[in-house]
Design an enzyme around this catalytic site. Sequence first.
Site, PDB file in Angstrom:
ATOM      1  N   ARG A  27       0.839  -1.202   0.000  1.00  0.00           N
ATOM      2  CA  ARG A  27       0.000   0.000   0.000  1.00  0.00           C
ATOM      3  C   ARG A  27       0.878   1.257   0.000  1.00  0.00           C
ATOM      4  NH1 ARG A  27      -2.846  -4.021   1.825  1.00  0.00           N
ATOM      5  NH2 ARG A  27      -5.125  -3.993   1.955  1.00  0.00           N
ATOM      6  N   SER A 144     -13.041  -9.450  -2.607  1.00  0.00           N
ATOM      7  CA  SER A 144     -11.714  -9.326  -2.005  1.00  0.00           C
ATOM      8  C   SER A 144     -11.464  -7.874  -1.626  1.00  0.00           C
ATOM      9  CB  SER A 144     -10.653  -9.785  -2.998  1.00  0.00           C
ATOM     10  OG  SER A 144      -9.387  -9.330  -2.577  1.00  0.00           O
ATOM     11  N   GLN A 146      -8.841  -6.403  -1.523  1.00  0.00           N
ATOM     12  CA  GLN A 146      -7.789  -5.800  -2.360  1.00  0.00           C
ATOM     13  C   GLN A 146      -8.386  -4.976  -3.508  1.00  0.00           C
ATOM     14  OE1 GLN A 146      -5.020  -8.833  -3.549  1.00  0.00           O
ATOM     15  NE2 GLN A 146      -4.419  -9.262  -1.458  1.00  0.00           N
ATOM     16  N   ASP A 291      -5.883 -15.279   5.752  1.00  0.00           N
ATOM     17  CA  ASP A 291      -4.518 -15.743   5.479  1.00  0.00           C
ATOM     18  C   ASP A 291      -3.934 -16.626   6.579  1.00  0.00           C
ATOM     19  OD1 ASP A 291      -4.243 -14.717   2.965  1.00  0.00           O
ATOM     20  OD2 ASP A 291      -3.235 -12.877   3.590  1.00  0.00           O
TER      21      ASP A 291
END
Length: 406
Positions: A27, A144, A146, A291
């Site tokens: 990021r 997601s 992301q 994760d």
Amino acid sequence: MHITLHKSKIAKQSSIEITGSKSESNRLLLLKALYPELTLKNVSNSDDSNLMTTALSASSNLIDISHAGTAMRFLTAYFSTQEGRTITLTGSQRMKERPVQVLVEALRELGANIEYLENEGCPPLKIYGKKLNKCRVSLKANVSSQYISALLLVASKLENGLELTLEGEITSVPYINMTLSLLDEIGVEASFIGNVITVKPNTAKLKPKTLVVESDWSSASYYFSILAISPLGSEITLSSYKENSLQGDSVLVDIYKHFGIATVFKDNKMTLIKESSPLKPLAVDLKDAPDIAQTIAVTCFALGIACDLTGLHTLKIKETDRLVALKNEIEKLGGKVAITDKSLHLSASNQINDMVSIGTYHDHRMAMAFAPLALKTNLIIEDAGVVSKSYPSFWEDLKRMGFEIT
């Protein structure tokens, strides 16, 4: 490269320094490309972050990001906003199967010009950078995070900023909050009220600022697992970590209390201590921290306890289908696993087969999640170099703790 992990005992006390968080680094690398007045320290030395750095400074019009999913998503948004540049963004064979349509459609709604070069909805992409002047877009909230972060990271450079509406129940909230906290830290105005995220446009230069990336909590998860399988009184100190972390995987502190692990924070370090050996079944919803599912499943298997892990709908589109991969490898070791498209259910059993060869499926987390089992048995890890994706020094760090690896 295959390696053999011999049945090992670890030192009673050890300390490990872990590289910067991959999610924070990626990021901040993108924000630094937009705002060169930022200086970054403790950036992750992972393959993903190195690929991100290379791509952002590349003069070539063809950019190959290999297996780096985060980089694919973030760079799609970034290059869409780079006026006058035309970029072809591609990756590995697996990357060409990973969907990016949700993000591409959102960017197109904002005015972006993106073409699919092979299969509709997947990379490779041809991106014609231009000024994006539309500012409103909606996304399903369970996609997601992301995709959402990719839009938020470039939002302050859009002519009119961004108003992003999330429809339905929002998943991976910690990752969205991480992105918003980093924007706030560099001086970009944003708000998250109800289901609407607003980012104000910013054309001014930022005040020069140095940001230190916190170490990676996903990487810390393997040490929580090692300690859970270790004798009482064992300790591991990890740096550099904050008690009030932005990273979603910091829920490890609460989850691993279940396995008798206490966590003490002091001077930017955290010390994990094995205080007790409770062996009750575990049920946990990991929708905000998918994760660490592999790590937790292997911890439970090593301890012979059952677990029900839910909220795992994003695991099917990772480096591999992680639910199928976990089921395959745990069953080779003698465990019993049932999966759905969003959950994993491990039965209690005390059998662990010896000298099993663990397939890693081009997935760094498969290699690292299974490594702690060497405290119980001998095992082989196939394609062990895959750890470089997020944690290149993993095997050296394990050796320093007392793991025997050939």
